[in-house]
Design a protein around this motif. Sequence first.
Motif, PDB file in Angstrom:
ATOM      1  N   HIS A  63      -5.416  19.467  11.891  1.00  0.00           N
ATOM      2  CA  HIS A  63      -4.293  20.139  11.971  1.00  0.00           C
ATOM      3  C   HIS A  63      -4.258  21.051  10.911  1.00  0.00           C
ATOM      4  O   HIS A  63      -4.867  20.555   9.797  1.00  0.00           O
ATOM      5  N   GLU A  64      -3.439  22.129  10.872  1.00  0.00           N
ATOM      6  CA  GLU A  64      -3.054  22.844   9.611  1.00  0.00           C
ATOM      7  C   GLU A  64      -2.423  22.091   8.477  1.00  0.00           C
ATOM      8  O   GLU A  64      -1.774  21.449   8.405  1.00  0.00           O
ATOM      9  N   GLY A  65      -3.433  22.420   7.501  1.00  0.00           N
ATOM     10  CA  GLY A  65      -3.182  21.637   6.014  1.00  0.00           C
ATOM     11  C   GLY A  65      -3.599  20.408   5.995  1.00  0.00           C
ATOM     12  O   GLY A  65      -3.401  19.707   5.000  1.00  0.00           O
ATOM     13  N   GLN A  66      -4.552  19.989   6.937  1.00  0.00           N
ATOM     14  CA  GLN A  66      -5.321  18.852   6.752  1.00  0.00           C
ATOM     15  C   GLN A  66      -6.699  18.926   5.968  1.00  0.00           C
ATOM     16  O   GLN A  66      -7.258  19.913   6.297  1.00  0.00           O
ATOM     17  N   THR A  67      -7.185  18.068   5.273  1.00  0.00           N
ATOM     18  CA  THR A  67      -8.509  18.192   4.655  1.00  0.00           C
ATOM     19  C   THR A  67      -9.532  17.873   5.608  1.00  0.00           C
ATOM     20  O   THR A  67      -9.267  17.394   6.837  1.00  0.00           O
ATOM     21  N   ASP A 120       0.489  24.631   0.721  1.00  0.00           N
ATOM     22  CA  ASP A 120       1.415  24.147   1.546  1.00  0.00           C
ATOM     23  C   ASP A 120       2.722  25.063   1.220  1.00  0.00           C
ATOM     24  O   ASP A 120       3.635  25.376   2.360  1.00  0.00           O
ATOM     25  N   ARG A 121       2.913  25.396  -0.182  1.00  0.00           N
ATOM     26  CA  ARG A 121       3.863  26.134  -0.314  1.00  0.00           C
ATOM     27  C   ARG A 121       3.672  27.774   0.294  1.00  0.00           C
ATOM     28  O   ARG A 121       4.535  28.439   0.981  1.00  0.00           O
ATOM     29  N   LEU A 122       2.651  28.102   0.351  1.00  0.00           N
ATOM     30  CA  LEU A 122       2.102  29.449   0.864  1.00  0.00           C
ATOM     31  C   LEU A 122       2.224  29.359   2.480  1.00  0.00           C
ATOM     32  O   LEU A 122       2.813  30.189   3.146  1.00  0.00           O
ATOM     33  N   ALA A 145       4.257  27.512   4.195  1.00  0.00           N
ATOM     34  CA  ALA A 145       5.801  27.311   4.267  1.00  0.00           C
ATOM     35  C   ALA A 145       6.334  28.687   4.073  1.00  0.00           C
ATOM     36  O   ALA A 145       7.292  29.322   4.971  1.00  0.00           O
ATOM     37  N   LEU A 146       6.027  29.451   3.263  1.00  0.00           N
ATOM     38  CA  LEU A 146       6.566  30.951   3.046  1.00  0.00           C
ATOM     39  C   LEU A 146       6.076  31.861   4.188  1.00  0.00           C
ATOM     40  O   LEU A 146       6.943  32.625   4.641  1.00  0.00           O
ATOM     41  N   GLY A 147       4.881  31.734   4.449  1.00  0.00           N
ATOM     42  CA  GLY A 147       4.332  32.474   5.661  1.00  0.00           C
ATOM     43  C   GLY A 147       5.134  32.061   6.840  1.00  0.00           C
ATOM     44  O   GLY A 147       5.639  33.094   7.629  1.00  0.00           O
ATOM     45  N   ALA A 148       5.638  31.016   7.046  1.00  0.00           N
ATOM     46  CA  ALA A 148       6.539  30.482   8.440  1.00  0.00           C
ATOM     47  C   ALA A 148       7.744  30.899   8.088  1.00  0.00           C
ATOM     48  O   ALA A 148       8.458  31.485   9.125  1.00  0.00           O
ATOM     49  N   GLU A 149       8.411  31.057   7.029  1.00  0.00           N
ATOM     50  CA  GLU A 149       9.710  31.862   6.859  1.00  0.00           C
ATOM     51  C   GLU A 149       9.473  33.103   7.352  1.00  0.00           C
ATOM     52  O   GLU A 149      10.619  33.826   7.658  1.00  0.00           O
ATOM     53  N   PHE A 150       8.410  33.892   7.115  1.00  0.00           N
ATOM     54  CA  PHE A 150       8.385  35.373   7.448  1.00  0.00           C
ATOM     55  C   PHE A 150       7.625  35.362   8.888  1.00  0.00           C
ATOM     56  O   PHE A 150       7.982  36.611   9.555  1.00  0.00           O
ATOM     57  N   GLY A 151       7.624  34.173   9.471  1.00  0.00           N
ATOM     58  CA  GLY A 151       7.069  34.490  10.975  1.00  0.00           C
ATOM     59  C   GLY A 151       5.706  34.523  11.218  1.00  0.00           C
ATOM     60  O   GLY A 151       5.448  34.938  12.361  1.00  0.00           O
ATOM     61  N   HIS A 152       5.079  34.351  10.303  1.00  0.00           N
ATOM     62  CA  HIS A 152       3.530  34.573  10.259  1.00  0.00           C
ATOM     63  C   HIS A 152       2.756  33.166  11.068  1.00  0.00           C
ATOM     64  O   HIS A 152       3.040  32.186  10.626  1.00  0.00           O
ATOM     65  N   VAL A 163      -2.190  33.436   7.096  1.00  0.00           N
ATOM     66  CA  VAL A 163      -2.131  32.746   5.578  1.00  0.00           C
ATOM     67  C   VAL A 163      -3.274  32.084   5.027  1.00  0.00           C
ATOM     68  O   VAL A 163      -3.785  32.414   4.193  1.00  0.00           O
ATOM     69  N   HIS A 164      -3.803  31.293   5.941  1.00  0.00           N
ATOM     70  CA  HIS A 164      -4.784  30.401   5.586  1.00  0.00           C
ATOM     71  C   HIS A 164      -6.411  30.684   5.493  1.00  0.00           C
ATOM     72  O   HIS A 164      -7.159  30.375   4.922  1.00  0.00           O
TER      73      HIS A 164
END
Length: 408
Positions: free
Chosen positions: A230-234, A161-163, A165-172, A177-178
């Motif tokens: 969804h992104e981030g779901q198991t 989740d942190r990765l 979120a950071l990717g989103a801050e960079f606009g990726h 990321v995943h």
Amino acid sequence: MLLYEVDFGLSELAARIFAGQAPALGPDQVLALAAEVAGLAEGEGAVELGGDVRRLLDSSLPDDVLRTAWLAATRHRFDPAEHGTTMRAWLSTLADRWPAREAVTDDGPREAVAALIRTSTVPAPPALARVAQEADADLGFRLFLRAVKAYSLPIEKDEYDRLVALGAEFGHPGPLVHDGLDVRWPPLDTARRDALGDVGFSHLTAWFAGSWHHDATPEQVLRQAAAADHEGQTPGSQAAFLLQDTLRLLDSPLPTPALTTLWLTAADRGYNIDQLGIDGRDWLRRIAATCRDVLRAVAPDHTPPSPAVVTEPADPVLRELRGVAPRMADRSVSPHWEAIPGAEATAVLEQVVTRVDPDLGFRLLLRMLDVLSVPLTEEEYIRLQRLAAHFGHHEHLVTDPLWQRVEH
């Protein structure tokens, strides 16, 4: 920077070097791969590659730090020192071939990236952290991601989740990321609401609205929707939610004609089961069978439990439903062909809320408000957002379908 769906620049070059068949590559092979990266996006890849290289060359990082970070990102597949040159000299070779138009350094969340790198198990964390801090935050982040993927390091859900979120801050976008991460997902649990929007049966109906039938068969669409986590779901979460909703509807006292109407209205008559001799319960059984098939494929160790007993009170949802019912009654589903009166849709929804599950009824209410293009006041919209939060859903559950319906 263009919006790349996958990696780009120096981190994409590192990915291609690592993906090579040989255990180690020579300079000519690496330059050929660099030319491929430079050719991405009709030549815009050269801009990104040149910019990444220039940021490293313009930094004050010593050669040994640059080399250590690079070897971590490529898993030692190409080491300039083994070919009689320094890391800076090799970067200069790339810069001569693909000069940067401009190389604006991204300050970004430098400390957040560096802190994440230092606490990871990635090789050479000090060097990668210094790239993020002293050269460029985004490039340091991308090289770190590349090292994590190259070494197949396990990532827990909170770190994932942190990765993201950071990717989103960079606009990726998410895939940059995943894709390629080895995420240790928590067990499937429909009580955990981590979807970014709609889920379950209400989510499925939207897949069948409109012109879906021009592109795929009903079975294909059903399987795609059940597998659309969804992104981030198991993996398997959407199938688990859909199965839970479906079993609740199947086991409910709602008569079969009501279930048929429920599908036709929520799907905006996109898939007319009544015209094909399929009743609501038959269709629900097919949905449940597909969900179980998807779960066997993506979560073979998961045994779907019986849906938990519903304890949520229905009154808050009923108040919102009855408040918009007069406006729903003035409209109809599929008004130009085999129309279904809005009042009929409202009556079925009320049965879902009171006799099946208030949460499912709430999600289907949002769906019907969108299908019928019902105007909403700002106060109603705010109350719907609060109800979504009460049930544990992401704000996009309400904003995505209904923001345009609000009369400002």
